[in-house]
Design a protein around this motif. Structure first.
Motif, PDB file in Angstrom:
ATOM      1  N   MET A 123       0.934  -1.261   0.080  1.00 16.54           N
ATOM      2  CA  MET A 123      -0.378   0.127   0.055  1.00 16.54           C
ATOM      3  C   MET A 123       1.186   0.998   0.051  1.00 16.54           C
ATOM      4  SD  MET A 123      -3.612  -1.311  -0.344  1.00 16.54           S
ATOM      5  CE  MET A 123      -4.249  -2.428  -0.237  1.00 16.54           C
ATOM      6  N   SER A 124       0.500   1.924  -0.905  1.00 19.41           N
ATOM      7  CA  SER A 124       1.141   3.685  -0.802  1.00 19.41           C
ATOM      8  C   SER A 124       0.167   4.301  -0.653  1.00 19.41           C
ATOM      9  CB  SER A 124       2.101   3.288  -2.067  1.00 19.41           C
ATOM     10  OG  SER A 124       2.744   4.790  -2.150  1.00 19.41           O
ATOM     11  N   GLY A 125       0.361   5.203   0.405  1.00 19.45           N
ATOM     12  CA  GLY A 125      -0.655   6.923  -0.229  1.00 19.45           C
ATOM     13  C   GLY A 125      -0.048   7.886   1.403  1.00 19.45           C
ATOM     14  N   GLY A 126      -0.389   8.685   1.298  1.00 23.15           N
ATOM     15  CA  GLY A 126      -0.107   9.733   1.704  1.00 23.15           C
ATOM     16  C   GLY A 126      -0.480  11.288   0.760  1.00 23.15           C
ATOM     17  N   PRO A 127      -0.106  12.212   1.229  1.00 23.24           N
ATOM     18  CA  PRO A 127       0.372  13.452   0.370  1.00 23.24           C
ATOM     19  C   PRO A 127       0.766  13.329  -0.250  1.00 23.24           C
ATOM     20  CG  PRO A 127       1.213  14.297   3.164  1.00 23.24           C
ATOM     21  CD  PRO A 127       0.757  12.362   2.793  1.00 23.24           C
ATOM     22  N   GLN A 128       2.068  12.397  -0.955  1.00 25.70           N
ATOM     23  CA  GLN A 128       2.598  12.538  -1.748  1.00 25.70           C
ATOM     24  C   GLN A 128       1.718  11.676  -3.604  1.00 25.70           C
ATOM     25  OE1 GLN A 128       2.827  10.747   0.246  1.00 25.70           O
ATOM     26  NE2 GLN A 128       3.311   8.418   0.249  1.00 25.70           N
ATOM     27  N   ARG A 129       0.381  10.939  -2.388  1.00 30.26           N
ATOM     28  CA  ARG A 129      -0.506  10.904  -3.086  1.00 30.26           C
ATOM     29  C   ARG A 129      -1.848  11.401  -3.794  1.00 30.26           C
ATOM     30  NH1 ARG A 129       1.584   7.154  -6.888  1.00 30.26           N
ATOM     31  NH2 ARG A 129       3.205   5.701  -5.459  1.00 30.26           N
ATOM     32  N   TYR A 130      -2.380  11.572  -2.683  1.00 31.68           N
ATOM     33  CA  TYR A 130      -3.486  12.249  -2.514  1.00 31.68           C
ATOM     34  C   TYR A 130      -3.727  14.265  -2.570  1.00 31.68           C
ATOM     35  CZ  TYR A 130      -3.001  13.952   2.909  1.00 31.68           C
ATOM     36  OH  TYR A 130      -2.043  15.268   4.163  1.00 31.68           O
ATOM     37  N   PHE A 162       6.103  18.581  -1.434  1.00 30.67           N
ATOM     38  CA  PHE A 162       5.544  17.523   0.046  1.00 30.67           C
ATOM     39  C   PHE A 162       6.513  16.750  -0.309  1.00 30.67           C
ATOM     40  CE2 PHE A 162       4.161  14.079   2.103  1.00 30.67           C
ATOM     41  CZ  PHE A 162       4.015  14.570   3.570  1.00 30.67           C
ATOM     42  N   MET A 163       7.250  15.739  -0.783  1.00 31.80           N
ATOM     43  CA  MET A 163       7.779  14.645  -1.144  1.00 31.80           C
ATOM     44  C   MET A 163       9.479  15.550  -1.035  1.00 31.80           C
ATOM     45  SD  MET A 163       6.731  12.053  -4.372  1.00 31.80           S
ATOM     46  CE  MET A 163       5.652  13.360  -5.623  1.00 31.80           C
ATOM     47  N   ILE A 164       9.548  16.447  -1.584  1.00 38.60           N
ATOM     48  CA  ILE A 164      10.832  16.354  -1.616  1.00 38.60           C
ATOM     49  C   ILE A 164      11.096  17.280   0.072  1.00 38.60           C
ATOM     50  CG2 ILE A 164      12.564  18.612  -2.530  1.00 38.60           C
ATOM     51  CD1 ILE A 164      10.896  18.582  -4.987  1.00 38.60           C
ATOM     52  N   ALA A 165      10.275  17.803   0.147  1.00 36.98           N
ATOM     53  CA  ALA A 165       9.801  18.128   1.901  1.00 36.98           C
ATOM     54  C   ALA A 165      10.205  17.468   2.959  1.00 36.98           C
ATOM     55  CB  ALA A 165       9.420  19.610   1.982  1.00 36.98           C
ATOM     56  N   ALA A 166       9.755  15.787   2.740  1.00 38.37           N
ATOM     57  CA  ALA A 166       9.871  14.857   3.289  1.00 38.37           C
ATOM     58  C   ALA A 166      10.766  14.345   3.919  1.00 38.37           C
ATOM     59  CB  ALA A 166       8.253  14.084   3.042  1.00 38.37           C
ATOM     60  N   VAL A 167      11.436  14.070   2.302  1.00 40.74           N
ATOM     61  CA  VAL A 167      13.141  13.592   2.496  1.00 40.74           C
ATOM     62  C   VAL A 167      13.644  14.078   3.331  1.00 40.74           C
ATOM     63  CG1 VAL A 167      14.370  12.806   1.052  1.00 40.74           C
ATOM     64  CG2 VAL A 167      12.624  12.103   0.142  1.00 40.74           C
ATOM     65  N   ILE A 168      13.499  15.660   2.907  1.00 42.39           N
ATOM     66  CA  ILE A 168      14.753  16.426   3.623  1.00 42.39           C
ATOM     67  C   ILE A 168      14.670  16.341   4.823  1.00 42.39           C
ATOM     68  CG2 ILE A 168      15.585  18.420   3.842  1.00 42.39           C
ATOM     69  CD1 ILE A 168      15.142  19.547   1.142  1.00 42.39           C
ATOM     70  N   ALA A 169      12.989  16.025   5.461  1.00 49.12           N
ATOM     71  CA  ALA A 169      12.725  16.653   7.226  1.00 49.12           C
ATOM     72  C   ALA A 169      12.472  14.797   8.067  1.00 49.12           C
ATOM     73  CB  ALA A 169      11.573  16.268   7.487  1.00 49.12           C
ATOM     74  N   SER A 170      12.986  13.506   7.068  1.00 48.33           N
ATOM     75  CA  SER A 170      13.022  12.645   7.613  1.00 48.33           C
ATOM     76  C   SER A 170      14.899  13.095   8.108  1.00 48.33           C
ATOM     77  CB  SER A 170      12.620  11.850   6.570  1.00 48.33           C
ATOM     78  OG  SER A 170      13.980  11.707   5.627  1.00 48.33           O
ATOM     79  N   MET A 224       1.092  18.096   9.164  1.00 47.36           N
ATOM     80  CA  MET A 224       3.057  18.482   8.358  1.00 47.36           C
ATOM     81  C   MET A 224       2.606  16.548   7.454  1.00 47.36           C
ATOM     82  SD  MET A 224       5.770  17.476  11.354  1.00 47.36           S
ATOM     83  CE  MET A 224       6.632  17.224  10.044  1.00 47.36           C
ATOM     84  N   GLY A 225       1.222  15.600   7.302  1.00 48.43           N
ATOM     85  CA  GLY A 225       0.967  14.737   5.998  1.00 48.43           C
ATOM     86  C   GLY A 225       1.576  13.659   6.506  1.00 48.43           C
ATOM     87  N   SER A 226       2.272  13.237   7.331  1.00 49.46           N
ATOM     88  CA  SER A 226       3.608  12.342   7.907  1.00 49.46           C
ATOM     89  C   SER A 226       2.564  11.495   8.339  1.00 49.46           C
ATOM     90  CB  SER A 226       4.179  12.827   8.548  1.00 49.46           C
ATOM     91  OG  SER A 226       3.865  13.376  10.317  1.00 49.46           O
ATOM     92  N   PRO A 251       1.684  22.653   1.732  1.00 49.11           N
ATOM     93  CA  PRO A 251       1.714  22.334   0.851  1.00 49.11           C
ATOM     94  C   PRO A 251       0.420  21.308   1.371  1.00 49.11           C
ATOM     95  CG  PRO A 251       3.707  20.924   1.076  1.00 49.11           C
ATOM     96  CD  PRO A 251       4.009  22.334   1.601  1.00 49.11           C
ATOM     97  N   ASN A 252       0.655  20.240   2.261  1.00 51.12           N
ATOM     98  CA  ASN A 252       0.009  19.356   2.743  1.00 51.12           C
ATOM     99  C   ASN A 252      -1.079  20.193   3.611  1.00 51.12           C
ATOM    100  OD1 ASN A 252      -1.670  16.915   3.769  1.00 51.12           O
ATOM    101  ND2 ASN A 252      -0.502  18.156   5.739  1.00 51.12           N
TER     102      ASN A 252
END
Length: 486
Positions: free
Chosen positions: A134-141, A158-166, A287-289, A430-431
């Motif tokens: 399963m793949s979901g989250g802000p990067q999908r919705y 969101f995806m770019i920021a999330a990778v950095i935030a991780s 944050m959408g995480s 973005p979220n």
């Protein structure tokens, strides 16, 4: 001026802008309030059934997914309940004063509606990836729910920021807090702490989300209970100071705090800014995480998982954060200055408990909280990295993420916190915009389901019949139907 000093200055300026009074703070609180109104206070109306569903029922028989609802909850709790609940609260109070705790509460209460909404959307628009997960989250919705260039832009932002935030909120600050407290309590060299965490994190990440879910479901509840029991003991010892602590929290939230001891003084705006910033750092609402973990859950309807996920914020902020803040303020150590923020909670426990027990309890709690957060965030960052670079990014991401643990354990705390705050803010922007745009859909489908199943006790067969009768675009197998959308 060295490069490190210049970098620290740039990060601080950017962080002040993002978390300033005209950007993220009103957007974060405003989104939570708007969603609370549109959802008719769902976080208050359905909290008890949601807690029962997530903590007692634990699973949604008949639902499709990779892990149980309970494992999704504990995975998200693992990422949520981290050093932000101990060191983050202390940092907020050391800079913003006791009033910052009030604004952390407000952020949490409004944020429960945001957490519900993003988890709902995470399941509502999830798909199966090429590996059948399963793949979901802000990067999908954001992309699937908001048609056109805007949705695609928000999703990629969101995806770019999330990778950095991780690497910030989910890695460096956690590892840093562990190494600092282990050095203070047991005189363990930060490099040694970093290497040990490197080995343990790498071992768990080899198994992916299933391994993470099993590990977090085993020790997350235990670590929270142990910490809360310790907090209750300290508050009982400091019982006479609790009324004064509440007085400081409520008065300083609207008047600011005068300089005292090592505390340099703080105005209302600083209390608000630190409370909201550390609030979102702690509970991650908006944050959408958490939606990324929610999307992996076995559930019969997005509303059910959204409500289970909503309880994360309640447990994190209204329970764990409250204990930390009250312990610090009632013990009278909140005014030591921000230089002692990393050890302030430990100092508060030491004031009340005999010998070294207080410091050891906090240190052990930080180790478990931080380790669990690193595991949870590794999954969040990995899913976004896969969306950006493809499934072949999994192994390189896990390797880099594991190595950064050592970096975090040995770097300066101030820069780690500033970097994390900035990354969190960029991830939330973005979220939050997406939640506002999709709020009508969230409200409609939430009302329809809760009118049908107000106590969250419907069987999978009943839910399936409801979905058919309502001609719902979502079904228990809809993720499989969308597998081709990558």
């Amino acid at each position: 001026m060295s490069f490190t000093d210049r970098l620290s200055g740039w990060l601080s300026d950017a962080d002040s802008f993002v978390w300033g009074p005209w950007l993220l703070i009103p957007l974060l609180l405003g989104t939570g309030i708007i969603l609370t109104i549109r959802l008719r206070g769902v976080q208050f109306r359905k909290l008890i059934p949601a807690l029962r569903l997530g903590l007692l029922d634990r699973s949604d028989d008949g639902g499709e997914g990779d892990i149980s609802q309970y494992q999704a909850l504990t995975t998200a709790l693992a990422a949520t309940v981290g050093v932000g609940n101990i060191v983050g609260v202390a940092t907020a109070i050391s800079i913003g004063g006791p009033g910052a705790l009030f604004w952390m509460w407000m952020t949490g209460l409004a944020g429960m509606a945001s957490k519900y909404s993003e988890a709902f959307l995470g399941v509502r628009f999830r798909i199966k990836d090429a590996k059948g997960n399963m793949s979901g989250g802000p990067q999908r919705y954001l992309e699937r729910g908001i048609k056109g260039p805007l949705g695609k832009f928000l999703a990629w932002f969101f995806m770019i920021a999330a990778v950095i935030a991780s690497f910030g909120i989910g890695n460096m600050t956690q590892a840093n807090a562990v190494s600092e407290n282990l050095e203070e309590s047991f005189n363990i060299d930060p490099m040694v702490s970093g290497i040990i965490m490197f080995v343990l994190v790498g071992a768990v990440l080899l198994g992916g989300i299933s391994s993470i879910g099993k590990v977090t479901s085993a020790f997350v509840p235990l670590m929270i209970v142990i910490y809360i029991i310790g907090g209750i003991v300290v508050l009982c010892i400091n019982a006479s100071e609790i009324p004064h602590a509440f007085g400081l929290i409520f008065s300083d939230a609207f008047t600011g705090t005068s300089a005292i001891g090592g505390f340099v003084g703080s105005g209302i705006l600083m209390a608000l800014q630190m409370g909201v910033a550390r609030g979102i750092f702690s509970n991650e609402s908006g944050m959408g995480s958490a939606a990324i973990a929610a999307a992996a859950a076995k559930t019969t309807h997005p509303v059910r998982q959204g409500l289970v996920s909503m309880t994360q914020t309640f447990i994190d902020t209204i329970i764990v954060v409250s204990f930390t803040g009250l312990v610090i303020i009632s013990a009278g150590v909140w005014d030591q200055g921000k230089e002692r923020a990393g050890l302030m909670t430990s100092d508060a426990f030491k004031e009340a408990l005999p010998g070294d027990w207080g410091g050891h309890i906090v240190t052990i709690s930080i180790v478990f909280f931080a380790f669990s957060t690193i595991l949870g965030w590794s999954y969040y960052g990995e899913r976004c990295a896969q969306r950006i670079f493809g499934s072949h990014a999994t192994v390189p991401y896990r390797a880099l993420f594991t190595c950064v643990v050592v970096v975090g354990a040995t770097m300066e705390l101030d820069m780690a916190w500033t970097f994390s705050d900035l990354a969190n803010g960029l991830m939330a922007l973005p979220n939050l915009i997406g939640l506002l745009i999709l709020s009508g859909l969230i409200a409609r489908e939430t009302k329809a389901y809760l009118d049908f199943d107000p106590e969250l006790k419907a069987s999978a067969k009943d839910v399936e019949k409801f979905l058919i009768d309502a001609k719902s675009p979502w079904s228990m197998t809809s993720a499989a139907d969308a597998q081709s959308m990558r």
